[in-house]
Design a protein around this motif. Structure first.
Motif, PDB file in Angstrom:
ATOM      1  N   ASP A 175       0.813  -1.210   0.000  1.00  0.00           N
ATOM      2  CA  ASP A 175       0.000   0.000   0.000  1.00  0.00           C
ATOM      3  C   ASP A 175       0.852   1.267   0.000  1.00  0.00           C
ATOM      4  O   ASP A 175       0.367   2.351  -0.339  1.00  0.00           O
ATOM      5  CB  ASP A 175      -0.916   0.027   1.234  1.00  0.00           C
ATOM      6  CG  ASP A 175      -2.099  -0.918   1.098  1.00  0.00           C
ATOM      7  OD1 ASP A 175      -2.324  -1.412  -0.029  1.00  0.00           O
ATOM      8  OD2 ASP A 175      -2.787  -1.157   2.105  1.00  0.00           O
ATOM      9  N   SER A 176       2.137   1.167   0.375  1.00  0.00           N
ATOM     10  CA  SER A 176       3.019   2.337   0.433  1.00  0.00           C
ATOM     11  C   SER A 176       3.894   2.478  -0.815  1.00  0.00           C
ATOM     12  O   SER A 176       4.659   3.446  -0.932  1.00  0.00           O
ATOM     13  CB  SER A 176       3.909   2.270   1.675  1.00  0.00           C
ATOM     14  OG  SER A 176       4.711   1.099   1.660  1.00  0.00           O
ATOM     15  N   GLU A 177       3.783   1.518  -1.744  1.00  0.00           N
ATOM     16  CA  GLU A 177       4.602   1.542  -2.953  1.00  0.00           C
ATOM     17  C   GLU A 177       4.024   2.536  -3.961  1.00  0.00           C
ATOM     18  O   GLU A 177       2.838   2.504  -4.280  1.00  0.00           O
ATOM     19  CB  GLU A 177       4.639   0.147  -3.574  1.00  0.00           C
ATOM     20  CG  GLU A 177       5.366   0.067  -4.913  1.00  0.00           C
ATOM     21  CD  GLU A 177       5.236  -1.305  -5.541  1.00  0.00           C
ATOM     22  OE1 GLU A 177       5.628  -1.453  -6.711  1.00  0.00           O
ATOM     23  OE2 GLU A 177       4.721  -2.220  -4.858  1.00  0.00           O
ATOM     24  N   TYR A 178       4.854   3.445  -4.477  1.00  0.00           N
ATOM     25  CA  TYR A 178       4.405   4.400  -5.489  1.00  0.00           C
ATOM     26  C   TYR A 178       4.345   3.726  -6.858  1.00  0.00           C
ATOM     27  O   TYR A 178       5.202   2.905  -7.208  1.00  0.00           O
ATOM     28  CB  TYR A 178       5.335   5.609  -5.553  1.00  0.00           C
ATOM     29  CG  TYR A 178       5.041   6.645  -4.494  1.00  0.00           C
ATOM     30  CD1 TYR A 178       4.122   7.658  -4.734  1.00  0.00           C
ATOM     31  CD2 TYR A 178       5.690   6.595  -3.255  1.00  0.00           C
ATOM     32  CE1 TYR A 178       3.839   8.604  -3.763  1.00  0.00           C
ATOM     33  CE2 TYR A 178       5.410   7.546  -2.275  1.00  0.00           C
ATOM     34  CZ  TYR A 178       4.482   8.544  -2.531  1.00  0.00           C
ATOM     35  OH  TYR A 178       4.192   9.474  -1.568  1.00  0.00           O
ATOM     36  N   THR A 191       0.288   6.152  -4.247  1.00  0.00           N
ATOM     37  CA  THR A 191       0.365   4.854  -3.573  1.00  0.00           C
ATOM     38  C   THR A 191      -1.055   4.322  -3.460  1.00  0.00           C
ATOM     39  O   THR A 191      -2.025   5.084  -3.534  1.00  0.00           O
ATOM     40  CB  THR A 191       0.961   4.985  -2.155  1.00  0.00           C
ATOM     41  OG1 THR A 191       0.052   5.729  -1.330  1.00  0.00           O
ATOM     42  CG2 THR A 191       2.313   5.673  -2.194  1.00  0.00           C
TER      43      THR A 191
END
Length: 212
Positions: A175-178, A191
């Motif tokens: 969920d934090s990956e761009y 994200t």
């Protein structure tokens, strides 16, 4: 509530379907009042709870001489597992309820079809929130134009379309990956955590066949 009948058959009749959410209802009701101020007949179709929220605003418009009607249609809460009276997005508490809510909105199709047959004068145009996909069938059946209402700007609509049509969210592991939005004229990154409502709409589309 105002009557469905009217003898002013020379006026154009607009039927409005706002999604039951504050950010959708407020601009649609305001738009309906602008149409009525310009001499149009306006019918706003919503659910009993939401009719209560805007009834005073409509009453003031009627008192000022505007031909605007408020017509409630029963919302099928129990049919989808929602509590009775849970008729607005601001009353929902979980993603599961969001999915149930969007499914319920499109179970109103049969009741709205019957209502449309009774409206007088004959409606000339439908202005419908984008989430009510059945109103396209309504427009086809009664041979009237339909305008889809979006509350988003063009940039947001294009971003959402490109994300959903590419299924890029399915390739993101965190969920934090761009990730970069495909097919945009400039580089746009998000994200998955920044797009919780988009994830809900993606699941809603699979659940009820919505065009998003």
């Amino acid at each position: 509530m105002a009557s469905l009948s009217n003898s002013n058959n020379d006026k154009l009749h607009f039927v409005l379907f706002p999604l039951m959410a504050p950010g959708h209802m407020i601009p649609v009701v305001d738009f309906g009042r602008l149409l009525a101020e310009r001499g149009m007949i306006v019918t706003i179709v919503t659910t009993p709870h939401n009719a209560g929220r805007i009834e005073k605003s409509i009453a003031r418009a009627v008192e000022s001489g505007q031909d605007i009607r408020l017509v409630p249609i029963q919302f099928p809460c129990k049919e989808v597992g929602l509590q009775e009276g849970c008729e607005n997005i601001d009353m929902l508490t979980s993603m599961e309820e969001y999915l149930q809510f969007f499914k319920a909105t499109n179970l109103m199709e049969e009741a709205v079809m019957k209502l449309f047959e009774k409206l007088t004068p004959r409606p000339n145009c439908i202005i419908s929130d984008m989430c009510f996909h059945y109103t396209s069938k309504l427009a086809t059946k009664f041979q009237v134009p339909r305008i889809a209402f979006h509350v988003f700007c063009c940039f947001a609509v294009l971003s959402r379309h490109n994300i959903l049509s590419s299924n890029i969210l399915d390739t993101i592991s965190s969920d934090s990956e761009y990730f970069t939005v495909p097919n945009m004229p400039v580089k746009v990154e998000y994200t998955r955590a920044q797009l919780p409502l988009l994830k809900i709409k993606q699941q809603s589309k699979k659940c009820v066949g919505m065009e998003i």
